[in-house]
Design a protein around this motif. Structure first.
Motif, PDB file in Angstrom:
ATOM      1  N   GLY A   1       0.797  -1.220   0.000  1.00 56.40           N
ATOM      2  CA  GLY A   1       0.000   0.000   0.000  1.00 56.40           C
ATOM      3  C   GLY A   1       0.825   1.262   0.000  1.00 56.40           C
ATOM      4  O   GLY A   1       1.857   1.374  -0.667  1.00 56.40           O
ATOM      5  N   SER A   2       0.376   2.243   0.782  1.00 57.25           N
ATOM      6  CA  SER A   2       0.972   3.577   0.765  1.00 57.25           C
ATOM      7  C   SER A   2       2.417   3.584   1.248  1.00 57.25           C
ATOM      8  O   SER A   2       3.220   4.395   0.799  1.00 57.25           O
ATOM      9  CB  SER A   2       0.133   4.527   1.627  1.00 57.25           C
ATOM     10  OG  SER A   2      -0.066   3.973   2.910  1.00 57.25           O
ATOM     11  N   ILE A   3       2.780   2.663   2.150  1.00 55.89           N
ATOM     12  CA  ILE A   3       4.164   2.618   2.655  1.00 55.89           C
ATOM     13  C   ILE A   3       5.112   2.211   1.537  1.00 55.89           C
ATOM     14  O   ILE A   3       6.150   2.842   1.306  1.00 55.89           O
ATOM     15  CB  ILE A   3       4.281   1.647   3.852  1.00 55.89           C
ATOM     16  CG1 ILE A   3       3.567   2.235   5.071  1.00 55.89           C
ATOM     17  CG2 ILE A   3       5.744   1.360   4.172  1.00 55.89           C
ATOM     18  CD1 ILE A   3       3.580   1.338   6.291  1.00 55.89           C
ATOM     19  N   SER A   4       4.760   1.141   0.819  1.00 63.18           N
ATOM     20  CA  SER A   4       5.598   0.668  -0.278  1.00 63.18           C
ATOM     21  C   SER A   4       5.730   1.745  -1.362  1.00 63.18           C
ATOM     22  O   SER A   4       6.816   1.987  -1.891  1.00 63.18           O
ATOM     23  CB  SER A   4       5.003  -0.607  -0.866  1.00 63.18           C
ATOM     24  OG  SER A   4       5.764  -1.063  -1.951  1.00 63.18           O
ATOM     25  N   HIS A   5       4.607   2.417  -1.671  1.00 62.27           N
ATOM     26  CA  HIS A   5       4.637   3.444  -2.721  1.00 62.27           C
ATOM     27  C   HIS A   5       5.467   4.640  -2.292  1.00 62.27           C
ATOM     28  O   HIS A   5       6.242   5.202  -3.088  1.00 62.27           O
ATOM     29  CB  HIS A   5       3.212   3.885  -3.072  1.00 62.27           C
ATOM     30  CG  HIS A   5       3.175   4.904  -4.161  1.00 62.27           C
ATOM     31  ND1 HIS A   5       2.542   6.119  -4.018  1.00 62.27           N
ATOM     32  CD2 HIS A   5       3.731   4.908  -5.397  1.00 62.27           C
ATOM     33  CE1 HIS A   5       2.696   6.807  -5.130  1.00 62.27           C
ATOM     34  NE2 HIS A   5       3.402   6.107  -5.979  1.00 62.27           N
ATOM     35  N   LEU A   6       5.366   5.061  -1.029  1.00 63.09           N
ATOM     36  CA  LEU A   6       6.145   6.199  -0.540  1.00 63.09           C
ATOM     37  C   LEU A   6       7.634   5.881  -0.547  1.00 63.09           C
ATOM     38  O   LEU A   6       8.456   6.734  -0.931  1.00 63.09           O
ATOM     39  CB  LEU A   6       5.682   6.574   0.870  1.00 63.09           C
ATOM     40  CG  LEU A   6       6.425   7.730   1.550  1.00 63.09           C
ATOM     41  CD1 LEU A   6       6.428   8.981   0.679  1.00 63.09           C
ATOM     42  CD2 LEU A   6       5.808   8.037   2.918  1.00 63.09           C
ATOM     43  N   ALA A   7       8.002   4.669  -0.145  1.00 68.45           N
ATOM     44  CA  ALA A   7       9.421   4.284  -0.149  1.00 68.45           C
ATOM     45  C   ALA A   7       9.980   4.302  -1.570  1.00 68.45           C
ATOM     46  O   ALA A   7      11.098   4.786  -1.810  1.00 68.45           O
ATOM     47  CB  ALA A   7       9.584   2.899   0.471  1.00 68.45           C
ATOM     48  N   THR A   8       9.199   3.799  -2.517  1.00 58.09           N
ATOM     49  CA  THR A   8       9.657   3.766  -3.915  1.00 58.09           C
ATOM     50  C   THR A   8       9.761   5.172  -4.494  1.00 58.09           C
ATOM     51  O   THR A   8      10.746   5.513  -5.170  1.00 58.09           O
ATOM     52  CB  THR A   8       8.694   2.932  -4.785  1.00 58.09           C
ATOM     53  OG1 THR A   8       8.349   1.730  -4.085  1.00 58.09           O
ATOM     54  CG2 THR A   8       9.330   2.551  -6.105  1.00 58.09           C
ATOM     55  N   SER A   9       8.770   6.019  -4.222  1.00 54.30           N
ATOM     56  CA  SER A   9       8.812   7.390  -4.746  1.00 54.30           C
ATOM     57  C   SER A   9       9.928   8.199  -4.087  1.00 54.30           C
ATOM     58  O   SER A   9      10.444   9.152  -4.675  1.00 54.30           O
ATOM     59  CB  SER A   9       7.462   8.091  -4.554  1.00 54.30           C
ATOM     60  OG  SER A   9       7.150   8.228  -3.179  1.00 54.30           O
ATOM     61  N   SER A  10      10.331   7.827  -2.870  1.00 60.00           N
ATOM     62  CA  SER A  10      11.476   8.486  -2.222  1.00 60.00           C
ATOM     63  C   SER A  10      12.771   8.152  -2.957  1.00 60.00           C
ATOM     64  O   SER A  10      13.622   9.021  -3.165  1.00 60.00           O
ATOM     65  CB  SER A  10      11.591   8.052  -0.757  1.00 60.00           C
ATOM     66  OG  SER A  10      10.448   8.431  -0.028  1.00 60.00           O
ATOM     67  N   LEU A  11      12.911   6.899  -3.377  1.00 56.97           N
ATOM     68  CA  LEU A  11      14.095   6.499  -4.152  1.00 56.97           C
ATOM     69  C   LEU A  11      14.170   7.260  -5.473  1.00 56.97           C
ATOM     70  O   LEU A  11      15.255   7.535  -5.988  1.00 56.97           O
ATOM     71  CB  LEU A  11      14.049   4.991  -4.432  1.00 56.97           C
ATOM     72  CG  LEU A  11      14.372   4.073  -3.257  1.00 56.97           C
ATOM     73  CD1 LEU A  11      13.965   2.645  -3.575  1.00 56.97           C
ATOM     74  CD2 LEU A  11      15.861   4.138  -2.930  1.00 56.97           C
TER      75      LEU A  11
END
Length: 894
Positions: A498-508
């Motif tokens: 969910g949102s955690i996985s997407h936020l981590a990826t968009s941070s990279l």
């Protein structure tokens, strides 16, 4: 014989590279009085302006120079006396005529009697081998007057042979290069090497930064080891990098000419120079030859409170979209930088609610110890009654042009305390991340507060148990962009949902190319190709985008292209749009993509004819020879036709540097149940959610939630309102450059360039089951003002150049989806409002007594509004969603 030949050549070489004479520097004859004329003049103008159009002034005088003492043990150790006489001040622009501010005024009235007396008191210069060992003058003389003396005295420091060395003069400790040619010596001073303490700061981002160039050349004509003429010219040019109309130039000239020599006083006997100086006048004091700092007295200037009252109306909420509000904001910041804590606190406590947020923006943007102490005393983070003020303070900290360690330390201290609002606690941590990045960019990564902040972010992320805390630390890391955080981001991107996985990826996605190593890309490839587990479309597409934007290998590109056709329908279309955008926009990966497309297995009709409504498009807002601004719009839909993510980016490029001006992301999930549709693979268990996330000028802000959970969604729909949700609103100081220059003539110059904007970004999401239509809107309204101010001050006369540019603009993005049929209809619209662009130029000369000359110019043009072009498919779809209305040609009632 060979040895003798070599020695002879060395002798000839050294002789030809020096001026004829028996000393290494200037040497005065015994018992002679040297009478010279001296002038220093300064010109201010735009970067490419002509000297005759400049403002400025000239200070001229006669100068007497005598040798008081010579060391009996060496000719190169001399004490000389320099006396300035018959001082005059006049315009550099002879066309001024009756408008001259100096007309009808004698020097004593212009310079003031006490200053003139100090200027005409003799000074002593101790020269050893042509270099200044000591400068002697009288104590308690006005600093500005002493600096003029230092400027003249520094001209007597030189050497008669070619070479490069370091010298200390009025400009500081500088690297100088001498070129000697018979009776002429040229001295070139590398002004960027000069070590001298002067206040100043700048914006570190190259796009928003200022480029300056300085040169200094002095030419000596020598006869009998003494000067018959000295010509010195120093220039300082500057320009704002992304807007070249904000530019200016200072030209400072000095001229010293020998008129005659006559009989002078006899040498004072003695072996020690100190004894000789005491015999001349015991009141002489050894002073630094380096120019000293002084501040001109401001007569009749308003107090901080008076200034605030005069501009308060312009900063009321209804006036913030006007350029005049930004001008008032910038002027007040300058005043705040000289104010004390108690003055600032008094205004904060007395102000009313509607204007307080703008006052908080200004106080925080001042970035002085007093302003920080005042605002921290004023705000109570333990209370939830002034959340808006706390948020405005924190965002102003995040946008700080030149933050220091003390600001970061203050926020760390606040974070360890208690909060009345959890939203504010999260925002504090997010802004700590932004400050870490800015301080690291300014070579401050090893500061104690930065090291502590890094540990706080990384340690907090490793230990976080609540989803809210994980998101908070990830957002902080998305701002900080520290390399140590990459392993943690990869862990959360691959293992979470969910949102955690997407936020981590968009941070990279925000890290620079050198940090996206092969190891990082291995994890991203696993996420995209779902080697270990099923991931959401938003996470997979972000992983693919990172791979394609960071030197992808042949096999990485090939595997991504081969996956197209095997993906869910809308993701197929989205990935295909990314590849087409890379090729059309000639992005760095385009060459590798074209190589792979030569293979028929990757490039065929079946793969490139995929239908769908998702899109990815990049275009130019502005494109010039040295800069460009781009917009990027990508939209990903779920298989059921509901918006999954829309992403609008605006990026400013300047050479190899760039600034992420804004990113507005609207994300929705778990809405399929509303239309009885089946969720896509990997998204079956997602909660209903819609929210908006913004990056503004490279700073990630705290995301805004439209609704979270099915019950919240239904309550919002039943009480539906099309009113937009404000994401960020406030006054932002974006460009901040301050530089004080010590001119070698003794004059003081200041360069100030500030740029600020009032911004209001809002978003809304409308959803109608009755009409089976959804609509998202993102509105961005702003007013921008950029000012440049150059002054050259002698304490009794000042010349200045003020240049500025301003605009008021707006942009709106609308996404309309009609899902009453399949395939559903999607229309994207991105419009820019009509905007005025105004430029101003003011030149002035002003005496300390108040008399002045002012010249003003103004230029204005209207930038037409436009709709930004997107892909052709979108244009055709919009014609269906909004069909043209037929013209009514009937003249009857029905």
């Amino acid at each position: 014989m060979i040895l003798l030949a070599v020695l002879f050549l060395c002798f000839i070489s050294s002789y030809s590279a020096s001026v004829k004479g028996h000393t290494t520097g200037l040497s005065l004859n015994n018992d002679r009085l040297y009478k010279l004329t001296y002038s220093t003049e300064v010109f201010l103008n735009r970067g490419k302006g002509k000297l005759q159009d400049s403002v400025g002034y000239r200070i001229s005088s006669n100068v007497d120079v005598v040798l008081l003492w010579r060391n009996p043990d060496g000719d190169d150790d001399q004490l000389i006396q320099i006396t300035i006489q018959d001082v005059n001040v006049e315009n550099v622009n002879q066309k001024r005529g009756d408008k001259s501010i100096f007309k009808g005024k004698n020097p004593s009235k212009i310079i003031r009697k006490e200053n003139l007396e100090a200027l005409q008191r003799p000074m002593l210069l101790h020269l050893v081998h042509g270099k200044v060992k000591n400068f002697y003058s009288y104590q308690n003389e006005p600093v500005a007057i002493e600096n003029l003396k230092r400027g003249l005295a520094s001209l007597f420091q030189m050497q008669l042979s070619s070479g490069t060395t370091n010298e200390v003069d009025i400009s500081g400790d500088c690297k100088v290069t001498y070129q000697a040619h018979q009776d002429k010596v040229t001295k070139t001073k590398a002004l960027d090497s000069c070590k001298i303490e002067r206040p100043g700061f700048t914006t570190r981002n190259q796009v928003l930064g200022v480029t300056s160039k300085a040169t200094s050349v002095t030419t000596y004509k020598i006869e009998d080891s003494f000067v018959i003429a000295v010509l010195a010219e120093e220039t300082h040019a500057f320009g704002l990098n992304f807007l070249q109309t904000i530019a200016g130039k200072i030209v400072s000239k000095q001229k010293l000419e020998l008129k005659t020599t006559e009989a002078g006083p006899r040498l004072i006997p003695g072996k020690q120079v100190a004894t000789v100086i005491k015999a001349v006048d015991s009141k002489y004091q050894a002073l630094p030859i380096v120019g000293q700092v002084f501040q001109s007295e401001c007569k009749g200037c308003p107090s901080l409170s008076e200034h605030w009252q005069s501009i308060r109306k312009q900063l009321e909420p209804d006036n913030l979209s006007k350029a005049e509000a930004i001008r008032s904001f910038l002027a007040f910041i300058q005043h705040l930088r000289t104010a004390k804590k108690d003055e600032i606190l008094q205004i904060l406590k007395a102000e009313k609610k509607e204007v307080l947020p703008q006052l908080v923006d200004a106080v925080t943007s001042a970035q002085t110890p007093d302003s920080l102490d005042a605002i921290l005393d004023f705000l109570d983070f333990k209370s939830d009654s002034n959340v808006i003020l706390q948020e405005r303070f924190l965002y102003a900290c995040g946008f700080a042009s030149h933050p220091d360690e003390e600001l970061l330390r203050a926020l760390i201290s606040k974070f360890k305390g208690s909060f009345g609002s959890n939203d504010i606690r999260e925002t504090v941590m997010i802004i700590i991340g932004a400050l870490v990045r800015k301080l690291c960019q300014n070579e401050g990564c090893k500061l104690k507060a930065v090291v502590e902040a890094k540990k706080l972010i990384l340690g907090g992320l490793e230990k976080a148990e609540k989803k809210e805390d994980v998101m908070m630390y990830l957002l902080a890391l998305k701002n900080a962009l520290i390399p140590e955080g990459i392993p943690l981001l990869l862990k959360y991107a691959e293992s979470e949902e969910g949102s955690i996985s997407h936020l981590a990826t968009s941070s990279l996605q925000r890290y620079d190319v050198p940090f996206i190593t092969d190891e990082v890309k291995k994890t991203l490839n696993r996420i995209y190709h779902q080697n270990h587990k099923v991931h959401e479309k938003t996470v997979r597409t972000t992983a693919a985008t990172i791979i394609l934007n960071n030197n992808p290998s042949y096999m990485e590109v090939k595997n991504i292209l081969l996956s197209i056709g095997e993906l869910p329908k809308e993701m197929n279309k989205y990935m295909l749009a990314i590849v087409q955008d890379i090729l059309r926009f000639e992005m760095p990966a385009s060459k590798m993509v074209r190589r792979v497309l030569k293979e028929m297995v990757a490039h065929n009709y079946d793969r490139f004819a995929r239908s769908g409504s998702s899109s990815f498009y990049t275009g130019y807002i502005q494109r010039g020879s040295h800069s460009a601004a781009t917009y990027g719009l990508d939209i990903l839909y779920s298989g059921s036709g509901i918006l999954r993510r829309s992403n609008l980016n605006i990026i400013q490029y300047l050479g190899k540097s760039h600034l992420h001006g804004s990113q507005v992301v609207i994300e929705a999930q778990g809405l399929e149940a509303l239309i009885a549709a089946t969720p896509d693979e990997g998204e079956e268990n997602l909660d209903s959610y819609a929210g908006l996330s913004v990056i503004l000028f490279d700073v990630q802000l705290r995301p805004v939630t439209f609704f979270n959970g099915y019950s919240d969604l239904m309550s919002k729909m039943l009480s539906a309102s099309s009113d937009p949700v404000s994401v960020v609103k406030g006054l932002i100081l974006l460009i901040d450059h301050s530089q004080e220059l010590q001119l070698q003539s003794g004059l003081k110059a200041n360069m100030e360039i500030q740029g600020a904007l009032a911004i209001d970004i809002s978003g809304s999401m409308e959803f109608s089951l009755w009409y089976r239509e959804s609509k998202t809107r993102v509105k961005n309204r702003l007013a921008v003002v950029i000012t440049g101010d150059i002054t050259v001050d002698s304490s009794f006369v000042k010349a200045g150049l003020e240049i500025s540019a301003e605009t008021e603009a707006g942009m709106e993005f609308i996404s309309t989806v009609q899902f009453s049929q399949y395939p559903f209809l999607v229309c994207l619209q991105m419009d820019r409002d009509e905007a005025p662009f105004r430029q101003f130029e003011t030149k002035y000369e002003r005496l300390s007594t108040g008399r002045g000359y002012v010249s003003r110019k103004r230029k204005e043009r209207l930038v037409a509004g436009s709709e930004f072009p997107l892909h052709q498919e979108n244009s055709e779809m919009c014609k269906v969603v909004f069909p043209p209305q037929p013209e009514n040609t009937s003249n009857g009632w029905f």
